[in-house]
Write an enzyme that holds these catalytic residues in place. Structure first.
Site, PDB file in Angstrom:
ATOM      1  N   SER A 168       0.874  -1.186   0.000  1.00  0.00           N
ATOM      2  CA  SER A 168       0.000   0.000   0.000  1.00  0.00           C
ATOM      3  C   SER A 168       0.905   1.227   0.000  1.00  0.00           C
ATOM      4  CB  SER A 168      -0.867   0.009   1.262  1.00  0.00           C
ATOM      5  OG  SER A 168      -1.481   1.283   1.430  1.00  0.00           O
TER       6      SER A 168
ATOM      7  N   TYR B   3      -1.465  -0.953  10.595  1.00  0.00           N
ATOM      8  CA  TYR B   3      -1.595  -1.415   9.203  1.00  0.00           C
ATOM      9  C   TYR B   3      -0.420  -0.900   8.366  1.00  0.00           C
ATOM     10  CZ  TYR B   3      -3.729  -1.486   4.477  1.00  0.00           C
ATOM     11  OH  TYR B   3      -3.990  -1.666   3.141  1.00  0.00           O
TER      12      TYR B   3
ATOM     13  N   LYS C   2       2.435  -2.917   6.228  1.00  0.00           N
ATOM     14  CA  LYS C   2       2.626  -2.743   4.781  1.00  0.00           C
ATOM     15  C   LYS C   2       4.063  -2.322   4.469  1.00  0.00           C
ATOM     16  CE  LYS C   2      -1.394  -4.009   3.230  1.00  0.00           C
ATOM     17  NZ  LYS C   2      -1.542  -5.171   2.341  1.00  0.00           N
TER      18      LYS C   2
HETATM   19  N1  LIG Z   1      -8.783  -0.695  -1.185  1.00  0.00           N
HETATM   20  C1  LIG Z   1      -7.768   0.115  -0.971  1.00  0.00           C
HETATM   21  O1  LIG Z   1      -7.912   1.373  -0.936  1.00  0.00           O
HETATM   22  C2  LIG Z   1      -6.382  -0.449  -0.773  1.00  0.00           C
HETATM   23  C3  LIG Z   1      -5.304   0.438  -0.817  1.00  0.00           C
HETATM   24  C4  LIG Z   1      -4.016  -0.059  -0.636  1.00  0.00           C
HETATM   25  C5  LIG Z   1      -3.815  -1.411  -0.450  1.00  0.00           C
HETATM   26  N2  LIG Z   1      -4.883  -2.249  -0.422  1.00  0.00           N
HETATM   27  C6  LIG Z   1      -4.615  -3.675  -0.225  1.00  0.00           C
HETATM   28  O2  LIG Z   1      -5.249  -4.415  -1.236  1.00  0.00           O
HETATM   29  C7  LIG Z   1      -5.469  -5.741  -0.767  1.00  0.00           C
HETATM   30  C8  LIG Z   1      -6.876  -6.187  -1.120  1.00  0.00           C
HETATM   31  O3  LIG Z   1      -7.802  -5.339  -0.497  1.00  0.00           O
HETATM   32  P1  LIG Z   1      -9.154  -4.893  -1.200  1.00  0.00           P
HETATM   33  O4  LIG Z   1      -9.184  -3.421  -1.144  1.00  0.00           O
HETATM   34  O5  LIG Z   1      -9.323  -5.567  -2.501  1.00  0.00           O
HETATM   35  O6  LIG Z   1     -10.203  -5.420  -0.122  1.00  0.00           O
HETATM   36  P2  LIG Z   1     -11.583  -6.235  -0.218  1.00  0.00           P
HETATM   37  O7  LIG Z   1     -12.309  -5.937  -1.475  1.00  0.00           O
HETATM   38  O8  LIG Z   1     -12.279  -5.999   1.065  1.00  0.00           O
HETATM   39  O9  LIG Z   1     -11.057  -7.747  -0.306  1.00  0.00           O
HETATM   40  C9  LIG Z   1     -10.345  -8.313   0.749  1.00  0.00           C
HETATM   41  C10 LIG Z   1     -10.157  -9.788   0.446  1.00  0.00           C
HETATM   42  O10 LIG Z   1      -9.357 -10.375   1.461  1.00  0.00           O
HETATM   43  C11 LIG Z   1     -10.072 -11.462   2.071  1.00  0.00           C
HETATM   44  N3  LIG Z   1      -9.676 -11.525   3.463  1.00  0.00           N
HETATM   45  C12 LIG Z   1      -9.884 -10.598   4.430  1.00  0.00           C
HETATM   46  N4  LIG Z   1      -9.355 -11.005   5.590  1.00  0.00           N
HETATM   47  C13 LIG Z   1      -8.798 -12.217   5.356  1.00  0.00           C
HETATM   48  C14 LIG Z   1      -8.108 -13.152   6.154  1.00  0.00           C
HETATM   49  N5  LIG Z   1      -7.890 -12.930   7.453  1.00  0.00           N
HETATM   50  N6  LIG Z   1      -7.693 -14.296   5.587  1.00  0.00           N
HETATM   51  C15 LIG Z   1      -7.899 -14.543   4.276  1.00  0.00           C
HETATM   52  N7  LIG Z   1      -8.556 -13.697   3.464  1.00  0.00           N
HETATM   53  C16 LIG Z   1      -8.996 -12.550   4.005  1.00  0.00           C
HETATM   54  C17 LIG Z   1     -11.538 -11.142   1.822  1.00  0.00           C
HETATM   55  O11 LIG Z   1     -12.370 -12.280   1.778  1.00  0.00           O
HETATM   56  P3  LIG Z   1     -13.071 -12.942   3.077  1.00  0.00           P
HETATM   57  O12 LIG Z   1     -13.766 -11.835   3.799  1.00  0.00           O
HETATM   58  O13 LIG Z   1     -13.987 -13.957   2.497  1.00  0.00           O
HETATM   59  O14 LIG Z   1     -11.970 -13.570   3.850  1.00  0.00           O
HETATM   60  C18 LIG Z   1     -11.458 -10.542   0.427  1.00  0.00           C
HETATM   61  O15 LIG Z   1     -11.374 -11.563  -0.548  1.00  0.00           O
HETATM   62  C19 LIG Z   1      -5.129  -5.723   0.727  1.00  0.00           C
HETATM   63  O16 LIG Z   1      -3.810  -6.208   0.902  1.00  0.00           O
HETATM   64  C20 LIG Z   1      -5.152  -4.241   1.068  1.00  0.00           C
HETATM   65  O17 LIG Z   1      -4.312  -3.941   2.161  1.00  0.00           O
HETATM   66  C21 LIG Z   1      -6.162  -1.814  -0.588  1.00  0.00           C
END
Ligand SMILES: NC(=O)c1ccc[n+]([C@@H]2O[C@H](COP(=O)([O-])OP(=O)(O)OC[C@H]3O[C@@H](n4cnc5c(N)ncnc54)[C@H](OP(=O)(O)O)[C@@H]3O)[C@@H](O)[C@H]2O)c1
Length: 258
Positions: A148, A161, A165
């Site tokens: 991130s 967090y 990261k």
């Molecule tokens: N969205 C943003 O603004 C943003 C920005 C920077 C980085 N990121 C990073 O992008 C990545 C994906 O996030 P996203 O934004 O796509 O979120 P999201 O749409 O909420 O998806 C999160 C995914 O992770 C799974 N998950 C959550 N906790 C888990 C656990 N303990 N064990 C296994 N699976 C788990 C969820 O499925 P289940 O609930 O079924 O487990 C879901 O498939 C993360 O690493 C996040 O830190 C996101």
């Protein structure tokens, strides 16, 4: 090699964690479209089955296995199940993460630290350990860690967090040096704000969204599909000389000093 050959994933097998929605789902779908067989992981089996069905309907090949990213044994079983189903492992996307604490780090209970470190950092280490064994047997591989931009500069009230990261970025560079001789390339993606459930508290708040947009040169926040192109590059032969790198995908926020 043609451009299509350089970027296609025909004959490759990938594991994508956090693949039931958001960024992981977009990456998994793009890999399947490029010809890879994809093992989807997250905590909920039903959601994974749904994504696997959608990928199948679009002509791809995917299956899902529930695995908590803080559970070492479940992650080892995930790799074993992938080998049993698809026969090999070439690509690992460490994408699942959690962010349970919003506040200053000094007031945070130890349980928040432990949970966030286990899921965001140790889970990636455990899954990588199991995956590398298979990649070595197959002659090489690609590891893509989803970090991130708060791993570069901490997000306000997202300290724990952010620390994890930053750890993911350091883990990426360390693994790149350790696994170079094994023909395994390890890189990280550092997204800015992306419209997913994970970040809903930020983009659904009009004031916060306006603040982010004011700092975003492209004038919009990211969509999950915005992450798929670089993830495809990093999984394909086109990136064979790329390792230990961090790719910022934030619409220009980090570059914007104005
Ligand atoms: N969205 C943003 O603004 C943003 C920005 C920077 C980085 N990121 C990073 O992008 C990545 C994906 O996030 P996203 O934004 O796509 O979120 P999201 O749409 O909420 O998806 C999160 C995914 O992770 C799974 N998950 C959550 N906790 C888990 C656990 N303990 N064990 C296994 N699976 C788990 C969820 O499925 P289940 O609930 O079924 O487990 C879901 O498939 C993360 O690493 C996040 O830190 C996101």
């Amino acid at each position: 090699m043609t451009a299509t050959e350089a970027f296609d994933l025909i004959g490759r097998v990938a594991i994508v964690t956090g693949a039931s929605r958001g960024i992981g789902r977009a990456i998994a779908a793009s890999y399947a479209l490029a010809g890879a067989k994809v093992m989807l992981a997250s905590r909920r089996q039903e959601s994974l089955d749904e994504v696997a069905r959608e990928i199948g309907e679009a002509g791809g090949d995917a299956a899902g296995i529930a695995a908590h990213n803080g559970d070492k044994q479940a992650l080892q079983s995930l790799v074993q199940a992938t080998i049993a189903r698809f026969g090999r492992l070439d690509i690992l996307v460490n994408n699942a993460a959690t962010n349970p604490h919003f506040g200053t780090i000094l007031e945070a209970d130890d349980s928040y630290w432990r949970k966030t470190i286990d899921v965001n950092l140790m889970g990636n280490v455990w899954l990588t350990q199991a995956a590398v064994e298979q990649m070595r047997a197959g002659g090489g591989g690609k590891i893509i860690n989803v970090a991130s931009i708060v791993g570069l500069n901490p997000g306000r009230y997202q300290g724990i967090y952010s620390v994890t990261k930053a750890g993911v970025i350091s883990l990426t560079k360390t693994l790149a040096t350790e696994l170079g001789p094994d023909n395994i390339q390890v890189n990280a993606i550092a997204p800015g704000l992306v419209k997913t459930k994970f970040a809903q508290a930020l983009w659904a708040n009009e004031d916060l969204l306006a603040q982010v947009l004011a700092r975003t040169p492209v004038g919009r926040i990211g969509q999950p599909d915005d992450m798929a192109g670089i993830a495809l590059f990093l999984a394909s032969s086109a990136s064979d000389y790329t390792t230990g790198a961090v790719f910022v995908l934030d619409g220009g926020v980090t570059a914007n000093s104005i």
